[in-house]
Structures are given as structure tokens and as C-alpha cells.
Design an enzyme around this catalytic site. Structure first.
Site, PDB file in Angstrom:
ATOM      1  N   GLU A  26      -3.379   8.097   6.887  1.00  0.00           N
ATOM      2  CA  GLU A  26      -4.721   7.310   7.091  1.00  0.00           C
ATOM      3  C   GLU A  26      -4.961   5.804   7.379  1.00  0.00           C
ATOM      4  O   GLU A  26      -6.357   5.978   7.589  1.00  0.00           O
ATOM      5  CB  GLU A  26      -4.084   6.934   5.224  1.00  0.00           C
ATOM      6  CG  GLU A  26      -5.352   5.713   4.606  1.00  0.00           C
ATOM      7  CD  GLU A  26      -4.925   5.646   3.060  1.00  0.00           C
ATOM      8  OE1 GLU A  26      -5.223   5.052   2.661  1.00  0.00           O
ATOM      9  OE2 GLU A  26      -3.793   5.991   2.275  1.00  0.00           O
ATOM     10  N   GLU A  38       2.060   2.497  -3.614  1.00  0.00           N
ATOM     11  CA  GLU A  38       0.823   3.424  -4.075  1.00  0.00           C
ATOM     12  C   GLU A  38       0.980   4.246  -4.248  1.00  0.00           C
ATOM     13  O   GLU A  38      -0.046   4.970  -4.772  1.00  0.00           O
ATOM     14  CB  GLU A  38      -0.624   2.113  -3.658  1.00  0.00           C
ATOM     15  CG  GLU A  38      -1.882   3.264  -4.151  1.00  0.00           C
ATOM     16  CD  GLU A  38      -3.211   3.324  -3.330  1.00  0.00           C
ATOM     17  OE1 GLU A  38      -4.506   3.806  -3.100  1.00  0.00           O
ATOM     18  OE2 GLU A  38      -3.061   1.950  -3.180  1.00  0.00           O
ATOM     19  N   HIS A  39       1.622   4.991  -2.798  1.00  0.00           N
ATOM     20  CA  HIS A  39       1.464   6.728  -2.533  1.00  0.00           C
ATOM     21  C   HIS A  39       2.762   6.891  -2.939  1.00  0.00           C
ATOM     22  O   HIS A  39       2.730   7.943  -3.779  1.00  0.00           O
ATOM     23  CB  HIS A  39       1.497   6.873  -1.424  1.00  0.00           C
ATOM     24  CG  HIS A  39       0.386   6.373  -0.554  1.00  0.00           C
ATOM     25  ND1 HIS A  39      -0.268   7.326   0.194  1.00  0.00           N
ATOM     26  CD2 HIS A  39      -0.029   5.613  -0.354  1.00  0.00           C
ATOM     27  CE1 HIS A  39      -1.410   7.263   0.622  1.00  0.00           C
ATOM     28  NE2 HIS A  39      -1.525   6.265   0.749  1.00  0.00           N
ATOM     29  N   HIS A  89       1.101  -1.151  -0.179  1.00  0.00           N
ATOM     30  CA  HIS A  89       0.762  -0.377  -0.126  1.00  0.00           C
ATOM     31  C   HIS A  89       0.873   1.022   0.228  1.00  0.00           C
ATOM     32  O   HIS A  89       0.789   2.242  -0.583  1.00  0.00           O
ATOM     33  CB  HIS A  89      -1.063   0.136   1.088  1.00  0.00           C
ATOM     34  CG  HIS A  89      -2.247   1.476   1.634  1.00  0.00           C
ATOM     35  ND1 HIS A  89      -1.469   2.386   2.428  1.00  0.00           N
ATOM     36  CD2 HIS A  89      -2.726   1.668   0.737  1.00  0.00           C
ATOM     37  CE1 HIS A  89      -1.798   3.293   2.363  1.00  0.00           C
ATOM     38  NE2 HIS A  89      -2.882   2.729   1.402  1.00  0.00           N
TER      39      HIS A  89
END
Length: 332
Positions: free
Chosen positions: A230, A153-154, A150
């Protein structure tokens, strides 16, 4: 449909609802085509906004004087397309599908292992590019290193030696493109929708970031703190927290124990894992783990050479086999 009109006006509500569902059926059955048409109209406006010199779509769409910019010929072509897409001939029997996909797909695997799939859809000018990478939270096998699928993804939007994040975003904005990404347990997908004329440029800059992603330690730490934020936001939802605990209890060994966000203790330690982040990216972001899927107003004979041009030199990985821990058989 004319034959349903009397039922649509019936005083019996149940009769009206059944008639409405029957009248809506052609639209529901063809909703994918209709959705693509609306997507096309969105990008027509984005392109018109760019050509008119507006900085973004919002500046263009809201002023009233710019809302009626289509010519009668444009509207007529759109209405014809709507009719072709959502009003099939009444009473015509649907032909059985011979393929799994509704459109013919051309697939080629490049020498470096990259899978290329081109799907012409017949919808004019619009193109969708999907780049799935077979790397999800299940690939986070080292203890203390969950959350990196994840995290990338950033990080994939953090630039390359030849293209800064601002320059990359400027190209995307100028093209009027829409893009995003998401991470799952089993893969990470990057997707972007744009006009056909920008295909060459989009393939070029996407190939650049997949092959040459570069980020300083300061950007790494900044993004890791964003990921922690997040996580904290998601954890404010008790259902999300319950799901996280459920996964940790349901699995004892397999990496499905943690969600795509990762364990909180690993996320908090992520700013200290700069060197490991390079290992993770080098290990998993390789052509043999990736596919380039292009659908829309495209010709395979023209698109595949473009992919080969920009993605063909991407070096495959070392071939190292990383075993995913297997869950033992359940007891009881």
C-alpha cells in the site's frame, strides 16, 4: 417550485442557473436526510437479496427480472419519506437549533471508561455503528515503530480465538452490512452500516474482536507485506511523496513528522516486529480510549444495556501515561 418555472425556462443562461440553484436549495439543505434514505434503500435490496438466497448483492441487483421487486405500497412509503425529508414547507421559517447535533444524543460512560453514544435519527430500520479509537499515528512514539496505528486497521479483521476471519466475514455478508475503517493522525475509526435486526449480533462480534483480537505470526507478516504494498502504491503519486517529505521537514520532534503510513524504513522492518505489535495493541486498544456510537433506528434504553452486556467486561489499561513528544517553538 411553481414560482421558479418561468425563470427555469428563461433564454438567459445566467437566469436559468440562478433559478436552478434556488430550486435545488431545499434538497441541498436536507442532503443528509436524503443520503440516509438512499442508504436505507440500498440495505433493503441487500436484505432482499439475502432472503432470496443470492450469495451477494451483485448477483441480485444486475439480473433484470429482479430489479422491480418493490410493491406499490413500498414505493408509496418511500415517496412519502422523500417528501418529508427534502420538501420542507415553502416559506416556513427554520427554527433555531438548540443543540449542536440535529438529533438528540444520549451519552453514557461505562465503569471501564468506554463512552457510549446513542443517536436516534427516525429513519426506519437502518443503523450505523462507529467505533473511534483515540489512537493514530501521533501515538507511535518509539523510534523505528511508526505505522502501527494504520497497521492495526488491517489486523483488526484477522479474527479471534472464537471467530475466524472467514466466520466473521460470513456474518457481515449475511447481514448485508457495509463496513470499513480508516486511520488518521489522531484516531482510527471502524464503521459499519446494517439493518436494525442485526444490532445485537454486530455489537457482539465487534466487542469480540476489540477485546480478543488474535493473530499468528504468519498472518502478521502477511499483513505487514500488504501494508508495504500500500505504501509503494501511494508513493507512486508524487503529491503523496511530496506530502511525506513536507511533514518530515515541517516537524522535528512531534510524531506528526510521519504520515499515517509511517516511515518506509519502519514499514520494511515491520515483519520483524510481531512482539511489539502486541504491546502496541495492548497499550492503546483499551475502553478508556474508545467510543461506541450507534445512530439510526435505535432506542437508547434498549441499546445501552446491549453495549454494557458485550463491552462492559473489557478491562481498562494499566493507566500508563505515554507522552507525545512536543514540538519546540518555531524559530524565525
Amino acid at each position: 417550485l411553481p414560482q421558479l418555472q418561468p425563470f427555469l425556462k428563461s433564454p438567459d443562461r445566467a437566469v436559468r442557473e440562478r433559478a436552478f440553484r434556488a430550486a435545488s436549495r431545499p434538497y441541498i439543505d436536507r442532503r443528509d436526510e436524503l443520503s440516509s434514505l438512499f442508504e436505507r434503500m440500498y440495505h433493503l435490496r441487500m436484505r432482499a437479496a439475502r432472503n432470496a438466497g443470492f450469495a451477494n448483492f451483485r448477483d441480485y441487483i444486475f439480473p433484470a427480472k429482479f430489479r422491480f421487486d418493490y410493491t406499490p405500497a413500498d414505493c408509496e412509503r418511500f415517496h412519502q419519506a422523500i417528501e418529508l425529508a427534502v420538501v420542507p414547507a415553502v416559506g416556513s421559517a427554520a427554527e433555531p437549533a438548540s443543540d449542536i447535533l440535529p438529533f438528540k444524543a444520549t451519552t453514557k460512560t461505562l465503569p471501564n471508561g468506554l463512552v457510549v453514544m446513542v443517536v436516534p435519527t427516525g429513519f426506519p430500520n437502518i443503523v450505523s455503528l462507529q467505533i473511534p479509537v483515540l489512537t493514530g499515528s501521533r501515538n507511535e512514539v518509539e523510534p523505528g515503530k511508526s505505522g502501527f496505528a494504520h497497521f492495526f486497521e488491517h489486523m483488526m479483521f484477522r479474527g479471534t480465538p472464537t471467530l475466524s476471519p472467514d466466520e466473521y466475514n460470513a456474518i457481515i455478508t449475511k447481514a448485508g452490512a457495509r463496513q470499513n475503517a480508516y486511520t488518521t493522525d489522531d484516531y482510527t475509526n471502524y464503521h459499519i452500516t446494517f439493518a436494525k435486526e442485526d444490532l445485537d449480533t454486530i455489537l457482539k462480534i465487534e466487542a469480540d474482536r476489540f477485546q480478543n483480537l488474535s493473530y499468528p505470526v504468519e498472518a502478521f507478516k502477511t499483513e505487514s507485506r500488504a501494508v508495504l504494498g500500500e505504501y509503494n502504491k501511494n508513493s507512486a503519486n508524487p503529491i503523496q511523496k511530496l506530502y511525506e517529505v513536507l511533514r518530515a521537514k515541517a516537524f522535528t520532534t512531534h510524531t506528526y513528522r510521519h504520515t499515517t503510513m509511517g516511515f518506509i524504513e519502519d514499514i520494511e522492518d515491520m515483519p520483524n516486529q510481531y512482539e511489539y505489535s502486541k504491546t502496541f495493541f495492548s497499550r492503546w486498544y483499551r475502553p478508556e480510549n474508545t467510543a461506541v456510537i450507534i445512530a439510526g433506528d435505535v432506542d437508547p434504553d434498549q441499546v445501552i444495556p446491549l453495549v454494557e452486556k458485550y463491552w462492559g467486561d473489557w478491562a481498562p489499561g494499566s493507566g500508563e501515561k505515554i507522552a507525545i513528544p512536543q514540538e519546540p517553538a518555531p524559530k524565525g
